[in-house]
Enzyme design. Structure first.
Site, PDB file in Angstrom:
ATOM      1  CE  LYS A 294      42.835  38.660  25.314  1.00 31.15           C
ATOM      2  NZ  LYS A 294      42.677  38.690  26.731  1.00 31.15           N
TER       3      LYS A 294
ATOM      4  CB  VAL B  51      46.168  30.848  24.508  1.00 31.47           C
ATOM      5  CG1 VAL B  51      44.961  29.912  24.521  1.00 31.47           C
ATOM      6  CG2 VAL B  51      46.309  31.514  23.162  1.00 31.47           C
TER       7      VAL B  51
ATOM      8  N   GLY C 120      45.879  32.157  30.055  1.00 28.58           N
ATOM      9  CA  GLY C 120      46.533  32.759  31.234  1.00 28.58           C
ATOM     10  C   GLY C 120      47.690  31.925  31.745  1.00 28.58           C
TER      11      GLY C 120
ATOM     12  N   GLY D 111      34.068  42.131  38.631  1.00 30.52           N
ATOM     13  CA  GLY D 111      35.295  42.453  37.897  1.00 30.52           C
ATOM     14  C   GLY D 111      35.723  41.360  36.930  1.00 30.52           C
TER      15      GLY D 111
ATOM     16  CD  GLU E 269      37.652  44.230  30.045  1.00 29.92           C
ATOM     17  OE1 GLU E 269      37.695  45.453  30.018  1.00 29.92           O
ATOM     18  OE2 GLU E 269      38.634  43.496  30.253  1.00 29.92           O
TER      19      GLU E 269
ATOM     20  CE  LYS F 221      41.978  34.593  25.883  1.00 30.57           C
ATOM     21  NZ  LYS F 221      41.049  34.555  27.023  1.00 30.57           N
TER      22      LYS F 221
ATOM     23  N   GLY G 295      44.319  36.631  35.462  1.00 29.11           N
ATOM     24  CA  GLY G 295      44.744  37.010  36.815  1.00 29.11           C
ATOM     25  C   GLY G 295      46.214  37.381  36.814  1.00 29.11           C
TER      26      GLY G 295
END
Ligand code: NAP
Ligand code: HSE
Length: 427
Positions: free
Chosen positions: A103, A130, A132, A185, A188, A203, A300
């Site tokens: 993205k 955008v 996932g 997790g 970041e 996005k 994911g």
């Protein structure tokens, strides 16, 4: 002959692509009437155990993938701007179709890359960039193509939605939940792109360009992050029958496009209000279809792999039908972007003031001078001779609100303006 795939980057998403292609090979082959073969994968690291195996070349030499004449489709899942941009341009020049989840790159260089794809007569697909695993790009480009889209409102950053949900449900502070999100997790080590709203802005630029058929650049998007939201704000929002979400809002009204990312107070009965945790959702309104909402995992390995493989299958169908006219850039309009000062929303303003006669009356006067009236007011005692006031305005121009705030800041009985938050959906 199988369609041959080259993958750039064997990280979280790269592994997801391999896994989806392998675990659902039979269904994918049957539904697209062709076989797929992963011919080669580029990565810097040729030795780490990643849990994926297969009969493919793993190389650290880009040209072994980009210039392999047998490869039909390149999947770019390395991330970053360079060398991803150059690799995609090279892949197109070498006659390959491209699928990317990037993205950052599409938001900044989408125009250039789509033009290059059109010139090469190849497809550049970016469903995974955008939301996932949520099928939103194809929905806007194809399934809703018969509509004039007026609104696209998304919760398109899982990290910030996780943080705001935990703060609202557990009454916890921002810094504490952010630290937890980093430990889990979700966020970041440097969470700035997520919490400052930049990830959602990238996005949104992509979504708005497609929804309104007019190029929206990242610089066009007004951006404000969530770091100033406190548990007090969430508690007041709950008192008002609302919640707070980081919303990515794109509207097409009066032949103008409005694009903004900011925390927004949303009534609990809005479909987006119940999208919690790391989940994403995109609410789309079209003139024919009415309200729709697309919900799912915004990140994911497997969800993102699902979106990428759907792009691979779309390209395969076009290769098989010998389609010579890929529909890459859909921006045939050039609509102006609405100025920030012309945004029109209701506002929540939380202030700490001296608890004295005439303070509220003076505040009402200062707002009235900017042509702003209040829809509701909450007042609570705070220490000696102080009160916390939450003012909820009727919808007004952003420019007028900023004028009123300048006068309020200068008013000696106001100790602090704790927060100012926009409402979404009237209020
Ligand atoms: P990742 O786990 O960091 O994987 C990227 C892989 O590519 C790493 O193995 C990296 O190696 C390798 N790589 C990077 N630059 C390279 C180069 N120049 N040459 C060779 N190998 C290189 O990242 P990811 O999470 O899979 O994300 C990939 C892309 O998908 C990004 O654009 C991201 O925004 C997008 N995306 C991710 C998700 C998600 O859930 N993760 C969701 C939607 C979209 P090193 O580790 O050595 O750098
Ligand atoms: N950092 C993103 C998020 C995930 O928190 O939603 C990948 O787009």
């Amino acid at each position: 002959m199988p369609i041959k795939i080259g993958i750039l980057g064997l990280g979280t998403v790269g592994c997801g692509v391999v896994q989806v292609l392998q675990q659902n090979a039979l269904e994918i082959q049957t539904r697209s009437h062709c076989e797929f073969e992963i011919k080669g994968i580029l990565d810097r690291d040729l030795h780490s155990e990643r849990g994926v195996t297969g009969d493919f070349l793993l190389t650290d030499q880009p040209n072994e993938i980009l210039q392999d004449p047998e490869i039909d489709i390149i999947v770019e899942v390395m991330g970053g701007i360079e060398p991803a941009r150059t690799f995609i341009l090279e892949a197109l020049q070498h006659g390959k179709h491209v699928v990317t989840a990037n993205k950052d790159l599409i938001a900044l260089h989408g125009h250039e890359l789509l033009d290059a794809a059109d010139k090469a007569g190849k497809e550049l697909c970016f469903e995974a960039s955008v939301g996932g695993g949520i099928p939103i790009i194809a929905a806007l480009k194809e399934s809703l193509a018969a509509n004039r889209i007026t609104d696209v409102i998304g919760i398109i950053n899982g990290t910030t939605n996780y943080i705001l949900t935990a703060m609202a449900e557990q009454g916890r502070e921002y810094a504490e939940v952010l630290a937890e999100a980093q430990k889990l997790g979700y966020a970041e080590a440097n969470p700035s792109a997520d919490v400052d709203g930049l990830d959602a802005a990238r996005k949104l630029a992509i979504l708005a360009s497609i929804a309104f058929n007019s190029r929206v650049a990242l610089k066009d998007v007004f951006v404000e992050g969530i770091s100033k939201i406190t548990r007090e704000d969430l508690a007041y929002a709950a008192e008002l029958g609302c919640t707070i979400k980081l919303l990515a809002i794109a509207k097409h009204q009066d032949e103008e496009i409005e694009v903004r990312v900011h925390p927004a107070i949303l009534p609990n009965d809005h479909p987006l209000a119940s999208v919690n945790g790391v989940f994403n959702a995109i609410y789309v309104v079209g003139d024919a279809v009415g309200e729709t909402m697309f919900y799912g995992r915004g990140a994911g390995s497997l969800p993102t792999g699902s979106a990428i493989v759907s792009d691979i299958m779309r390209i395969a169908r076009n290769i098989q039908s010998s389609s010579k006219s890929p529909l890459n850039c859909s921006c045939y309009l050039d609509l102006p972007i609405k100025a920030t000062s012309d945004f029109h929303t209701a506002f929540y303003i939380r202030l700490l003031v001296k608890d004295e006669p005439r303070v509220l009356a003076t505040l009402a006067q200062l707002f009235a001078e900017a042509n702003i009236s209040f829809a509701s007011i909450i007042q609570k005692p705070r220490g000696e001779h102080q009160a916390e006031i939450v003012l909820v305005t009727h919808p007004c121009r952003e420019g007028s609100l900023q004028e009123a705030l300048a006068s309020v800041k200068a008013y000696s009985k106001v100790h602090n303006i704790h927060n100012v938050i926009r409402f979404e959906n009237g209020q």
